[in-house]
Design a protein around this motif. Sequence first.
Motif, mmCIF file in Angstrom:
data_model
loop_
_atom_site.group_PDB
_atom_site.id
_atom_site.type_symbol
_atom_site.label_atom_id
_atom_site.label_comp_id
_atom_site.label_asym_id
_atom_site.label_seq_id
_atom_site.Cartn_x
_atom_site.Cartn_y
_atom_site.Cartn_z
ATOM 1 N N CYS A 90 0.867 -1.176 0.000
ATOM 2 C CA CYS A 90 0.000 0.000 0.000
ATOM 3 C C CYS A 90 0.900 1.220 0.000
ATOM 4 O O CYS A 90 2.054 1.169 0.462
ATOM 5 N N THR A 91 0.398 2.316 -0.516
ATOM 6 C CA THR A 91 1.213 3.525 -0.604
ATOM 7 C C THR A 91 1.075 4.424 0.613
ATOM 8 O O THR A 91 1.578 5.545 0.602
ATOM 9 N N CYS A 92 0.450 3.912 1.668
ATOM 10 C CA CYS A 92 0.362 4.701 2.891
ATOM 11 C C CYS A 92 1.665 4.569 3.682
ATOM 12 O O CYS A 92 2.415 3.601 3.506
ATOM 13 N N PRO A 93 1.979 5.520 4.577
ATOM 14 C CA PRO A 93 3.239 5.466 5.333
ATOM 15 C C PRO A 93 3.385 4.212 6.181
ATOM 16 O O PRO A 93 4.488 3.698 6.351
ATOM 17 N N SER A 94 2.298 3.703 6.723
ATOM 18 C CA SER A 94 2.379 2.526 7.587
ATOM 19 C C SER A 94 2.823 1.295 6.808
ATOM 20 O O SER A 94 3.682 0.532 7.257
ATOM 21 N N ALA A 95 2.267 1.099 5.622
ATOM 22 C CA ALA A 95 2.579 -0.101 4.841
ATOM 23 C C ALA A 95 3.996 -0.062 4.310
ATOM 24 O O ALA A 95 4.695 -1.074 4.292
ATOM 25 N N VAL A 96 4.453 1.104 3.864
ATOM 26 C CA VAL A 96 5.779 1.163 3.277
ATOM 27 C C VAL A 96 6.858 0.955 4.323
ATOM 28 O O VAL A 96 7.993 0.614 4.015
ATOM 29 N N SER A 97 6.519 1.122 5.606
ATOM 30 C CA SER A 97 7.484 0.873 6.669
ATOM 31 C C SER A 97 7.571 -0.591 7.032
ATOM 32 O O SER A 97 8.326 -0.967 7.914
ATOM 33 N N LEU A 215 -4.801 5.894 -17.140
ATOM 34 C CA LEU A 215 -3.524 6.590 -17.076
ATOM 35 C C LEU A 215 -3.352 7.275 -15.727
ATOM 36 O O LEU A 215 -2.252 7.284 -15.151
ATOM 37 N N GLN A 216 -4.437 7.806 -15.196
ATOM 38 C CA GLN A 216 -4.379 8.459 -13.888
ATOM 39 C C GLN A 216 -4.028 7.458 -12.794
ATOM 40 O O GLN A 216 -3.184 7.721 -11.932
ATOM 41 N N GLN A 217 -4.653 6.280 -12.839
ATOM 42 C CA GLN A 217 -4.344 5.248 -11.854
ATOM 43 C C GLN A 217 -2.890 4.799 -11.969
ATOM 44 O O GLN A 217 -2.185 4.655 -10.967
ATOM 45 N N ALA A 218 -2.442 4.571 -13.204
ATOM 46 C CA ALA A 218 -1.079 4.100 -13.417
ATOM 47 C C ALA A 218 -0.058 5.096 -12.876
ATOM 48 O O ALA A 218 0.906 4.718 -12.190
ATOM 49 N N GLY A 219 -0.265 6.371 -13.172
ATOM 50 C CA GLY A 219 0.662 7.384 -12.693
ATOM 51 C C GLY A 219 0.642 7.513 -11.187
ATOM 52 O O GLY A 219 1.694 7.634 -10.549
ATOM 53 N N ARG A 220 -0.548 7.488 -10.612
ATOM 54 C CA ARG A 220 -0.648 7.633 -9.157
ATOM 55 C C ARG A 220 -0.014 6.446 -8.434
ATOM 56 O O ARG A 220 0.699 6.604 -7.433
ATOM 57 N N MET A 221 -0.240 5.225 -8.941
ATOM 58 C CA MET A 221 0.352 4.037 -8.313
ATOM 59 C C MET A 221 1.874 4.110 -8.336
ATOM 60 O O MET A 221 2.551 3.799 -7.348
ATOM 61 N N THR A 222 2.416 4.542 -9.461
ATOM 62 C CA THR A 222 3.871 4.608 -9.599
ATOM 63 C C THR A 222 4.461 5.700 -8.720
ATOM 64 O O THR A 222 5.433 5.484 -7.988
ATOM 65 N N GLU A 223 3.876 6.900 -8.787
ATOM 66 C CA GLU A 223 4.397 8.015 -8.006
ATOM 67 C C GLU A 223 4.249 7.775 -6.508
ATOM 68 O O GLU A 223 5.153 8.096 -5.723
ATOM 69 N N SER A 224 3.132 7.194 -6.111
ATOM 70 C CA SER A 224 2.886 6.971 -4.686
ATOM 71 C C SER A 224 3.879 5.982 -4.097
ATOM 72 O O SER A 224 4.364 6.158 -2.977
ATOM 73 N N ALA A 225 4.196 4.935 -4.856
ATOM 74 C CA ALA A 225 5.149 3.945 -4.355
ATOM 75 C C ALA A 225 6.526 4.570 -4.168
ATOM 76 O O ALA A 225 7.207 4.331 -3.160
ATOM 77 N N VAL A 226 6.950 5.379 -5.139
ATOM 78 C CA VAL A 226 8.254 6.033 -5.028
ATOM 79 C C VAL A 226 8.266 7.010 -3.860
ATOM 80 O O VAL A 226 9.187 7.019 -3.031
ATOM 81 N N GLN A 227 7.232 7.837 -3.765
ATOM 82 C CA GLN A 227 7.193 8.844 -2.706
ATOM 83 C C GLN A 227 7.112 8.213 -1.325
ATOM 84 O O GLN A 227 7.769 8.664 -0.379
ATOM 85 N N SER A 228 6.332 7.144 -1.201
ATOM 86 C CA SER A 228 6.218 6.477 0.097
ATOM 87 C C SER A 228 7.548 5.887 0.516
ATOM 88 O O SER A 228 7.933 5.942 1.686
ATOM 89 N N TYR A 229 8.269 5.311 -0.428
ATOM 90 C CA TYR A 229 9.596 4.759 -0.111
ATOM 91 C C TYR A 229 10.531 5.871 0.349
ATOM 92 O O TYR A 229 11.253 5.722 1.341
ATOM 93 N N LEU A 230 10.532 6.996 -0.367
ATOM 94 C CA LEU A 230 11.416 8.096 -0.010
ATOM 95 C C LEU A 230 11.055 8.668 1.358
ATOM 96 O O LEU A 230 11.939 8.986 2.165
ATOM 97 N N ASP A 231 9.762 8.796 1.636
ATOM 98 C CA ASP A 231 9.326 9.322 2.935
ATOM 99 C C ASP A 231 9.792 8.420 4.065
ATOM 100 O O ASP A 231 10.282 8.886 5.096
#
Length: 701
Positions: A90-97, A215-231
Motif C-alpha cells: 500500500c502507498t500509505c506510510p504505515s505499509a511502506v514501513s 492513465l491516472q491510476q497508473a501514474g498515481r500508483m507509480t508516483e505513490s510507491a516512489v514517494q512512500s519509499y522516499l518518505d
Amino acid sequence: MEFSAMSQLFGSRVFERGESYWRDGRVEGVTQIAPGVFHGEVRGGSLYDVTIRVHGRGDGWSDATAVDSALLSPSVGLSTADWTIQSCSCTCPSAVSGHYCKHCAAVLLAIVHGASDEQAHHPDGAIPSGREMGVGGTVSDSSPVLSASPARMPTTTPTTMSTDDPGPIPHDTYQAVRSYCSSWYGDHGPLLVWDPRVIDECEAMRRMSFPCLSLQQAGRMTESAVQSYLDFRDDDDEWDDDRWDNDEFDESDWSDGDGVTAAFTGANDVLDNALATDDYEAAMRNAVAVMNIADKSLEYLDSSGDADECIGRLVWKIRLLMEKATRDADINAAVLKAMVDMLVDAVHDRSQVSWSVSRDGMAAALLSLSSNPRVRHIADQALSDLEHDAGLPIISPFASTSADSTVTDSTAVGSVAELEEDSQQCRSTLCALRHDDLVLAGEFDRAERYELEHIEDVAMATFAVSRAALADDFGRVRELALRHMRAVPETSVWRASETLPETTFPYGWITVLIASAQRLGDRAELEHLYRRIIAHGGKTMPWYDDATLEDGKACADELRTLVGGRQWRERTLPAIIEECETRDGENRICENRIYEYLLQSEHLDEQTLEYCSRVPGAIDRLYDSVAASQPVRATALLLESYGGDRAFVGTVSRAEYRKVADRLRRAIPFMGAAWVAAYARSLSAKYPRRVNLKAALKGLM
C-alpha cells in the motif's frame, strides 16, 4: 486460509479498522489487473493504492503468482480456504514501513466477499492461471535478464629467436583474428540487441482481457510507491523486510538492506496489468508513462545499482508487451503504429536530454516488428526517425541561452562532455538496433551497405572486417580497419570492446592491422606496428595488468626475432629508445612497462638509470636488474626520497616505515650488510623521535 488466520496477519486493532473501512464503503474499487494480482483504491487521509498478490491451491499448492481458476465465484466470492497471501503493498506510510495496514485489510475483505470488479469481466468466474502466463519468469518480478558474453580467444605467445638474420613472418595474430571472426560472425553476424527469450516467454502467454488501468491510476500508483519509499527512508527507521516473501524478490534486491525495490512496486504492478490486457494501445501508454516516472525517480534513490536492476526488469516487460502485441494476429496495424510512436517519442526524449537506464531497452522493443512482413515498414520508419534524431545537436540543460556566451563553470563543462559522450553511445546503440533489424528482416545486402556507411561505429566496423577476413581478403581488412581508425579518437584505436575482446585484440584495432600485415607478408608494416606498440605503450595502455604486460613482452620478442639480431642492435633498438625517451619534441619519459622489459632484457643499464630518474616508482621494479652492474647509482635512486631532512615530517604510516626497511634489505646483496647497517643508523639518528622508524630498522642496525 481461514478467516481467523487472515485476521492474524494484521494487528487486531488494524484489522478492525480495515473492516470498518470496508463496511463504510471506503474501498472505491477492486480489480484483478493480472493473474493473481488485485488492485484496489481506498479513501483514507488521501487516496491510497493497494496491491495484493496471492497464491492459489488446486490439486496442490501452486508456485505461480495466481489464484486457481476455480476459486472465484460471482455468487459466493473467493474461498478463503484455498488461497494464501503472497504479498500486500500500500502507498500509505504505515505499509511502506513494513507493516500490513488497514487499507490492505479493507481491500482483502472486499476480495473475499466478492466485491471485486473482476467478476464483471469474467462472469464465468474463470481467472487465467499463472501457468498460462509462463510461470518461471514470464511476468514475475524475480526473473532476471541474462546477458550473453562475447567469445574470447586465447592469445598465442611468440617464441624468441636469437639469430642475426631476419626471422620468418609469424602468423599467430592472423590465425587468432581469423578464428575469432569465424566463431563470432557466423552466417550474417550476431544479433547485438535482440534477445530471443522474448519470443520464448511470449509463446508461453495467452491472450487475456483484464481491464486496463487508467492513465491516472497508473501514474498515481507509480508516483505513490516512489514517494512512500522516499518518505520512509528519510525517517531513518529500520527497514522491515519480513513482510516480503522470499519468492517475490531476489536477495540482490535488498543490497545493504535498503529495499529500494519497494520504490518500484507501483510501476511493476502497472506493467503486469499491461501484459494481462488486450487493450494494447492503452497498455503501452501506461507503460511509457510509468517508465518516465521511474527514470526520474533515480535522481532521488541512493542505491543506483539496485535501482538500475529494477528499471531493467520493468523495461523487459515493455519488450514482452511489444512482442505480445506484434504476435497477435487480430491486432490492427494502426494500433501497433501508435504503440511504436509512443516508444519512439520516449526514446527520443531520453536521448536528447540525459542518459537513461530505460532508453536502450525501450528502443530494443521495436525489433519485435522487424521479422513480421505485415508490419515491417513500421519498424523501418521508426528506426529511421530515431537515426535522424540522433544526428541532431544535443539539448544540454547547461547550455547558455545567449548565442555568444561561453561556458566557464567546470562542472557544467564536465556535464556537457558527459552528455556528448552519452549521445555517441546512443548513436552506437541505434547502429546495433538497425543492424539487428535488417538481419531479422532478412535484408542482408542492405545490412552490409549499412556497415560500410557507419564504419565509424566499432560494431559495424567489426562486422565489415569480419566478413573480409572470412573471405581471406586481408588487403580489404586493412583498408576497412584504417577507415575506422581515422574516424575515431586515438584512445579508441587501442581500446578493446565487446566485439573486439582483449584476449584476442590486446591492442584493439592495431591487432587487426598486425593480422593483416602477417597475412600479406608485409615485413616493413609489421615492424612499424610492433615499434608503435612498444613506443606508445605507456601512453595508450596505462591499465597494465599481468596479461597486458605479457602481451607487450611477446610483442617485443616478436619484433626482435622479425628483424634479426644485427638490425635489431644497429637500427631498431636505438630507434625505439629514442622514441620512448622523447615525446612531442620534449625530452620527457612516461611510464612504459614494455620499454622497461626491453631495458631489462637488453641490459641497457645507462638507459635504465635515466628512465628510473624520470619515472616515479620505476626503480622499485628495475632495481635488482640494474644494481648488479651499477650498485651505487641504483641504490642512490632507490633511497633518494630519504636523502633530505623532510622525509618523515607530519603523519607517517607504519607501512611507509616498513617500505624503508624493505628497500634497505634489497640493497644488502649489492651494497653489503655493513653499508646498509650504517645507513639505517644514520637515518634513525636523523629522526630520533620516530619510534616506529627505529622499530622498523632495528633488525638492520
